[in-house]
Design an enzyme around this catalytic site. Sequence first.
Site, PDB file in Angstrom:
ATOM      1  N   LYS A  22      66.344  60.671  44.969  1.00 11.61           N
ATOM      2  CA  LYS A  22      66.797  59.383  44.433  1.00 11.61           C
ATOM      3  C   LYS A  22      65.665  58.366  44.425  1.00 11.61           C
ATOM      4  O   LYS A  22      65.401  57.704  43.420  1.00 11.61           O
ATOM      5  CB  LYS A  22      67.964  58.872  45.285  1.00 11.61           C
ATOM      6  CG  LYS A  22      68.267  57.373  45.196  1.00 11.61           C
ATOM      7  CD  LYS A  22      69.317  56.986  46.236  1.00 11.61           C
ATOM      8  CE  LYS A  22      69.605  55.488  46.268  1.00 11.61           C
ATOM      9  NZ  LYS A  22      68.506  54.699  46.840  1.00 11.61           N
ATOM     10  N   ASN A  23      64.991  58.226  45.557  1.00 13.60           N
ATOM     11  CA  ASN A  23      63.993  57.169  45.695  1.00 13.60           C
ATOM     12  C   ASN A  23      62.711  57.446  44.917  1.00 13.60           C
ATOM     13  O   ASN A  23      61.917  56.536  44.698  1.00 13.60           O
ATOM     14  CB  ASN A  23      63.670  56.940  47.173  1.00 13.60           C
ATOM     15  CG  ASN A  23      64.827  56.304  47.915  1.00 13.60           C
ATOM     16  OD1 ASN A  23      65.645  55.615  47.324  1.00 13.60           O
ATOM     17  ND2 ASN A  23      64.908  56.553  49.213  1.00 13.60           N
ATOM     18  N   CYS A 116      72.613  48.251  49.153  1.00 10.39           N
ATOM     19  CA  CYS A 116      73.296  48.289  50.441  1.00 10.39           C
ATOM     20  C   CYS A 116      72.994  47.042  51.267  1.00 10.39           C
ATOM     21  O   CYS A 116      71.878  46.528  51.256  1.00 10.39           O
ATOM     22  CB  CYS A 116      72.863  49.533  51.233  1.00 10.39           C
ATOM     23  SG  CYS A 116      73.472  51.072  50.527  1.00 10.39           S
ATOM     24  N   ARG A 121      66.301  41.690  52.808  1.00  8.31           N
ATOM     25  CA  ARG A 121      65.293  42.422  52.039  1.00  8.31           C
ATOM     26  C   ARG A 121      64.749  41.512  50.947  1.00  8.31           C
ATOM     27  O   ARG A 121      65.035  41.685  49.765  1.00  8.31           O
ATOM     28  CB  ARG A 121      65.902  43.703  51.455  1.00  8.31           C
ATOM     29  CG  ARG A 121      66.372  44.665  52.521  1.00  8.31           C
ATOM     30  CD  ARG A 121      66.536  46.063  51.988  1.00  8.31           C
ATOM     31  NE  ARG A 121      67.731  46.206  51.177  1.00  8.31           N
ATOM     32  CZ  ARG A 121      68.096  47.352  50.590  1.00  8.31           C
ATOM     33  NH1 ARG A 121      67.363  48.421  50.717  1.00  8.31           N
ATOM     34  NH2 ARG A 121      69.200  47.412  49.878  1.00  8.31           N
ATOM     35  N   ASP A 305      66.037  55.304  56.939  1.00 14.67           N
ATOM     36  CA  ASP A 305      67.181  55.913  56.252  1.00 14.67           C
ATOM     37  C   ASP A 305      67.826  57.032  57.063  1.00 14.67           C
ATOM     38  O   ASP A 305      68.966  57.411  56.794  1.00 14.67           O
ATOM     39  CB  ASP A 305      66.744  56.475  54.894  1.00 14.67           C
ATOM     40  CG  ASP A 305      66.656  55.395  53.827  1.00 14.67           C
ATOM     41  OD1 ASP A 305      67.080  54.256  54.093  1.00 14.67           O
ATOM     42  OD2 ASP A 305      66.155  55.690  52.723  1.00 14.67           O
ATOM     43  N   ARG A 397      76.203  57.029  45.873  1.00 10.54           N
ATOM     44  CA  ARG A 397      75.022  56.348  45.327  1.00 10.54           C
ATOM     45  C   ARG A 397      73.762  57.183  45.544  1.00 10.54           C
ATOM     46  O   ARG A 397      72.789  57.032  44.800  1.00 10.54           O
ATOM     47  CB  ARG A 397      74.842  54.975  45.987  1.00 10.54           C
ATOM     48  CG  ARG A 397      75.814  53.909  45.514  1.00 10.54           C
ATOM     49  CD  ARG A 397      75.424  52.540  46.031  1.00 10.54           C
ATOM     50  NE  ARG A 397      74.020  52.296  45.749  1.00 10.54           N
ATOM     51  CZ  ARG A 397      73.146  51.811  46.629  1.00 10.54           C
ATOM     52  NH1 ARG A 397      73.537  51.532  47.859  1.00 10.54           N
ATOM     53  NH2 ARG A 397      71.891  51.606  46.286  1.00 10.54           N
TER      54      ARG A 397
END
Length: 416
Positions: A22-23, A116, A121, A305, A397
């Site tokens: 995903k990232n 999230c 952030r 994470d 997600r």
Amino acid sequence: MDSIRIVGGKPLQGSIAIQGSKNAALPMMAATLLQEGICALKGCPRIADVKYMEEILRSLGALVWWEGDTLYIDSTSVTGTEIPREYGEKMRSSVVVMGSLLGRMGKANIPYPGGCVIGSRPINLHLLALARLGAAIEEIDGILHVTAKELKGADIFFKKASVGATQNALLAAVKAKGDTRLSGCAAEPEVVWLCRFLNQMGARIEGTGTDTLLIRGVSALHEVEFDIPADRIVAGTYVCACAATRGDIVLENPPIEEMDALLEAYEKMGGQYEVKGGKLFLCGRKVDTPVSYLETQVYPGFPTDMQSPLMAVLASVPGRSHIRETVFEDRFKVASQLTKMGARIVIDGRDAIIEGVPCLQGAQVFAQELRGGAALVIAGLGACGTTYINNRHFIERGYEHICDDLASLGGNIRRD
């Protein structure tokens, strides 16, 4: 329904492949805006965040379609510069489109990014980097208006390593006039993969994998086919699931070179593993030792994470474990849900003290964010009885088919 039902207590067994990252995929999708052809992202995960990014690209004029597990993006006719609120506010990664739009169109209008809720952030580092490259920035009614008549190379120093800010600076700098030097930048694998992707498109980036990157601006980039790497966080999640259930599983294509910190923690708990033929063989039957102290750090340290998934494992490991969260100050949200399952966890600021119990108990719990939701899945697999996890959409997600994956390993898990 928006829930997952798990009947726990059964050790996982079997073999499974890891989905695309995903990232890594999301900034690559943004990067396709910098060229005027068709890019193919092979092995791209079909997850909610990728779908949101698809819609963002379509709103800008790109054509986007799937053939099997390959995502095609045709950016030939991109003319838009505004990211719709409905998608930009749903995901943090929407912010990296800003750098690409500056490089392609010379301007971008973007809502403050969502995602999230795991702590503060801010995007100030993103904006400072873009300003150094020549962008003018103005906020009007919650929308950032970023414009640049001409992007010019610059020396940029990040006071704090930031994956997103590094990626945004890269995307804006690759077609800027002259050279750009990024110092103090993030060296996470997702940054490395973006550099490789951009270089394959014709960019000139040196220093990949270090905290200093030199970008020599080019006039144009070109279309490319690229394989999305395996997701290190998904792989780590399944390592934790193996440990929580005291199972034996094989990960067929894990990014082993990116998992050192997690595997070190896994070994400290008593987990055993062997790498053979590119596969990761895991034995969690002897997981019974607490982790006296572990803190999250930027790569190559223990990833933030993976903090919640590890906490879910430690909740059923006898003895006292101590986790310190140094990246996001509000990433212990899952602790309150784990206590509903009988976990004994005390939160004190950025520290979590976990007193392991013999067995967690199934309960009705609520996912509040992506990785905390994955942690509840792990806890449910190892618990006695039935667990119902509400707000499944948070988990989806980042995980393409977590229920199917774990069911194939013998887990009694299904979407409700």
